[in-house]
Motif scaffolding. Structure first.
Motif, mmCIF file in Angstrom:
data_model
loop_
_atom_site.group_PDB
_atom_site.id
_atom_site.type_symbol
_atom_site.label_atom_id
_atom_site.label_comp_id
_atom_site.label_asym_id
_atom_site.label_seq_id
_atom_site.Cartn_x
_atom_site.Cartn_y
_atom_site.Cartn_z
ATOM 1 N N LEU A 166 26.907 -24.563 23.684
ATOM 2 C CA LEU A 166 27.350 -25.052 22.388
ATOM 3 C C LEU A 166 26.283 -26.029 21.910
ATOM 4 O O LEU A 166 25.864 -26.909 22.670
ATOM 5 C CB LEU A 166 28.719 -25.727 22.501
ATOM 6 N N ILE A 167 25.813 -25.848 20.695
ATOM 7 C CA ILE A 167 24.773 -26.741 20.160
ATOM 8 C C ILE A 167 25.331 -27.513 18.966
ATOM 9 O O ILE A 167 25.819 -26.923 18.003
ATOM 10 C CB ILE A 167 23.523 -25.942 19.734
ATOM 11 N N ILE A 168 25.293 -28.843 19.076
ATOM 12 C CA ILE A 168 25.621 -29.699 17.940
ATOM 13 C C ILE A 168 24.306 -29.995 17.219
ATOM 14 O O ILE A 168 23.375 -30.522 17.843
ATOM 15 C CB ILE A 168 26.274 -31.023 18.398
ATOM 16 N N SER A 197 27.879 -18.212 22.670
ATOM 17 C CA SER A 197 26.866 -19.017 21.985
ATOM 18 C C SER A 197 27.490 -19.607 20.728
ATOM 19 O O SER A 197 27.860 -18.875 19.813
ATOM 20 C CB SER A 197 25.670 -18.138 21.593
ATOM 21 N N PHE A 198 27.601 -20.929 20.702
ATOM 22 C CA PHE A 198 28.294 -21.591 19.595
ATOM 23 C C PHE A 198 27.407 -22.649 18.957
ATOM 24 O O PHE A 198 26.781 -23.453 19.655
ATOM 25 C CB PHE A 198 29.575 -22.272 20.105
ATOM 26 N N LEU A 199 27.342 -22.627 17.616
ATOM 27 C CA LEU A 199 26.657 -23.685 16.881
ATOM 28 C C LEU A 199 27.706 -24.488 16.117
ATOM 29 O O LEU A 199 28.571 -23.909 15.464
ATOM 30 C CB LEU A 199 25.645 -23.078 15.900
ATOM 31 N N VAL A 200 27.638 -25.801 16.232
ATOM 32 C CA VAL A 200 28.583 -26.658 15.511
ATOM 33 C C VAL A 200 27.760 -27.626 14.664
ATOM 34 O O VAL A 200 26.961 -28.404 15.200
ATOM 35 C CB VAL A 200 29.486 -27.442 16.488
ATOM 36 N N THR A 201 27.915 -27.553 13.340
ATOM 37 C CA THR A 201 27.085 -28.392 12.471
ATOM 38 C C THR A 201 27.813 -28.729 11.170
ATOM 39 O O THR A 201 28.645 -27.951 10.704
ATOM 40 C CB THR A 201 25.734 -27.699 12.163
ATOM 41 N N THR A 243 31.522 -28.311 10.175
ATOM 42 C CA THR A 243 32.359 -29.503 10.361
ATOM 43 C C THR A 243 32.110 -30.523 9.254
ATOM 44 O O THR A 243 31.201 -30.358 8.429
ATOM 45 C CB THR A 243 32.037 -30.168 11.711
ATOM 46 N N GLU A 244 32.921 -31.592 9.263
ATOM 47 C CA GLU A 244 32.818 -32.650 8.254
ATOM 48 C C GLU A 244 31.579 -33.509 8.473
ATOM 49 O O GLU A 244 30.896 -33.907 7.535
ATOM 50 C CB GLU A 244 34.044 -33.573 8.334
ATOM 51 N N ASN A 245 31.353 -33.850 9.740
ATOM 52 C CA ASN A 245 30.246 -34.742 10.077
ATOM 53 C C ASN A 245 29.973 -34.627 11.576
ATOM 54 O O ASN A 245 30.644 -33.869 12.275
ATOM 55 C CB ASN A 245 30.596 -36.195 9.695
ATOM 56 N N VAL A 246 29.018 -35.394 12.036
ATOM 57 C CA VAL A 246 28.565 -35.215 13.419
ATOM 58 C C VAL A 246 29.646 -35.643 14.426
ATOM 59 O O VAL A 246 29.742 -35.081 15.523
ATOM 60 C CB VAL A 246 27.209 -35.951 13.609
#
Lengths: 441, 441
Positions: free
Chosen positions: A241-243, A269-273, A312-315
């Motif tokens: 998972l990548i932030i 494989s997940f991207l979170v941004t 997402t809303e923010n980090v």
């Protein structure tokens, strides 16, 4: 890659997020009975059962004479492998060893009231390292499993790895085993290989603990043998998972997502941004790169199965999403990654900053690459030296110390209705303890 | 008690010793299928399945309204229980808490080559304490399971314990739960109770880890759910081994053997001594005391099943026998017990000296009484704070650090045939890494 918008108040009940959150559940049901049967047969029939299953499942003729890899075979392998590969494996062993030295634990004690109370730390006598065979035979797995055992002080570390179709074992794995200090190698795997080292057979030794990843049969065999031996954890498909924020390089992020996807069709494989531009550019890069990779068939299926971008809303929201998913590998590709460390609770390994790609950690930064998968980072830890030691409590009470606690002990024994427990305190007491008898409640 | 002479060269293959050594094996086979079915039904049908099994197995009518023990019920219980019992439980909680504080672990890191490498320690979010019901409902169990979780920093500690035949839960267990900091209590047990807190139902919360002893159904449910949640260990019948020399008091030794035997017909009580006089006098005392005990029926069956005196050459030989058996509790009733500590490798807890009877440790010396049984002290540890935390690896690499390791990473990725792993290193490298391509082996 599917793009899922979590910028909503009820984001925690999003179906895509929950499908990923529950990814570890319910794989085993249909295999349980056959694995239990394999275990029972190996317990009863030893080598006969093990060699029979090796013939049936791995198409290989094992005998008491050839099941163990000989010293000569290992020496021959060293002559064949490129010197620069041996050097790289040596460097990895050294770095992993250096990091794990910090995990050693000491026996300790405290004193009070004429008592000595503590714990004695003892390495396990023996450990078995399971290394998958066939295409998924990785020397780095050998290093990451064997080195912590050796650092802990385990005298006998044996490795089992299935020879499939022929007696040949991956040469780099043999080199890694030798350089990591593995004492004996057996070319046997599967549920039958796991059962063999749990019980011991005429030609394969019994161990106290079994570690290392494997397919569903191996994972289930370990689980069912837990108690007979100790095991490390129940490993599933690998995942990242990548932030990311706007400072991330979409091409680097894309490559790192794919370095997970190329492992396995079920890899995640997940991207979170919170940055839409990073999201869309990364997806583009993933699609471009997918066309060029040698393992594109596997990677493509993996991305189709699980590849997801969460907006997402923010980090900080991104960190919350990461905690819900509890990934095996977490990359934090943001401007100030250390500022988020306090917000991250659930992850096997946390890779901070743009240069810390997961593959550095897979091979040689030092921390272990055997990590909890399927959301189990909520309660499991990376493999470590602490997995190869055990503790014994130490209790010493002088006559003086005894007198301070004996009457309370007798009272508690009365409450629990355990007469001899109380008698053990009373009989040693010269003053003959008097305690109130409990009323019935 | 059977007397077995191990003063022979082939003592390790003695059949009585081996029967005891292998006491932990092969109990589960016939229960596996029904426990797997219970688990599957609780996963699918939640409360309906849990309440159905409670009706069937525990003869109790549970509803979403009554399954949780209310605060009022706990308050009422405090009014009913004798003040001196509350005081004794308080003292036990305090002492156990004080000892376990020493087991807390810190996050740590090391720095080298522009890198930061370490591990972050985080308490689990939630834990479930299993406490057996019926006759075997012990407040000390509650304390020993709940306190380490709370010391570790687990926010939500829930307790499950079966109400059997009526809704009533043992009052001392409720007091112990409250004083140990347990947050919620549910009157449900068995394999269905374990499955309930592993998956969560409409009225019972899910936890990250399940600890605590139980019968064979509970033990198997925990084992099969390992991976879905973490578990502590697989507990079997309790056992004691006493190493004694001529300085031991045979009557004290006999009482301590019986304080184990009174637990359970399958409990193990073993005396290991090189002093024939101590051996025979202890057996005599055991027989005398057996006639008087309230729980003599249980104790007598236990002594008949497993009670054994092993005669050895000397005190070091006695330690070797203890290591083979790997008992849950080991008492060292000799003149210089600390001199033997280096020889003892396998035991859950080691009680040193004539005054340190096991029952002191069972209740309130401080170290945990949840200990490995059935020989698993070879690889399991006492329950501790370390069971309620998990670790996440921390990796940070600066550009400078990256340049020191990137080419080796690319080479190792090539060896393993994982192209994207290598690409992750190559793409970040301004100098464009050149590495030798591996030859085929």
């Amino acid at each position: 890659m599917k793009i899922v918008d979590l910028r909503k108040s009820n984001w925690e009940s999003d179906p895509d997020l929950n499908r990923i959150k529950n990814r570890g559940q319910g794989l085993e049901g249909k295999y349980a009975q056959s694995v239990l049967e394999i275990i029972e047969n190996v317990r009863k029939y030893g080598d006969t059962a093990v060699f029979g299953y090796a013939k049936k499942f791995d198409r290989v003729d094992l005998t008491p004479e050839n099941v163990k890899v000989s010293e000569i075979e290992i020496e021959e392998t060293f002559k064949k492998v490129e010197p620069e590969a041996v050097e790289a494996i040596k460097l990895a062993v050294e770095r992993v060893k250096r990091f794990h030295e910090h995990q050693k634990e000491n026996s300790y004690f405290v004193t009070e009231d004429g008592m000595v109370l503590g714990q004695k730390v003892t390495p396990l006598d023996s450990a078995g390292i399971y290394v998958p065979g066939g295409k998924a035979s990785y020397p780095s797995s050998v290093i990451m499993n064997a080195v912590p055992a050796k650092v802990a002080g385990v005298k006998k570390v044996i490795m089992v790895t299935p020879a499939i179709g022929s007696l040949k074992v991956n040469p780099y794995s043999l080199v890694a085993a030798k350089l990591s200090g593995v004492d004996e190698i057996y070319r046997v795997g599967g549920a039958h290989g796991v059962a063999a080292i749990a019980f011991g057979t005429a030609s394969i030794p019994k161990v106290d603990k079994i570690v290392g990843p494997g397919n569903i049969y191996v994972a289930l065999a370990k689980k069912f043998l837990f108690g007979q031996v100790d095991i490390d954890m129940v490993a599933g498909p690998s995942e990242i998972l990548i932030i990311a924020d706007e400072t991330a390089n979409p091409e680097w992020v894309a490559v790192d997502l794919l370095s997970q996807a190329e492992h396995d069709e079920l890899a995640g494989s997940f991207l979170v941004t919170h940055d839409e531009k990073t999201a869309f550019e990364t997806v583009e890069k993933v699609n471009e790169l997918l066309k060029k990779l040698k393992r594109k068939e596997i990677a493509k299926k993996s991305i189709e199965n699980f590849g997801t971008v969460f907006l997402t809303e923010n980090v900080k929201h991104s960190c919350e999403v990461a905690n819900v998913i509890a990934p095996e590998h977490l990359e934090v590709a943001t401007k100030e990654p250390f500022a988020l460390l306090d917000n991250i609770k659930n992850a096997g390994a946390i890779f901070l900053g743009h240069y810390t790609c997961e593959s550095l950690g897979d091979y040689l930064l030092g921390p272990n690459h055997v990590l909890p998968t399927g959301g189990s980072a909520k309660f499991f830890s990376p493999l470590g030296v602490y997995d190869f030691i055990k503790r014994s409590s130490i209790l010493y009470v002088s006559k003086e110390g005894f007198e301070k606690v004996s009457s309370f002990t007798a009272l508690l024994a009365d409450i629990e209705g355990l007469e001899a427990h109380g008698l053990a305190a009373r009989i040693r007491d010269e003053k003959k303890i008097k305690v109130a008898q409990k009323a019935d409640n």
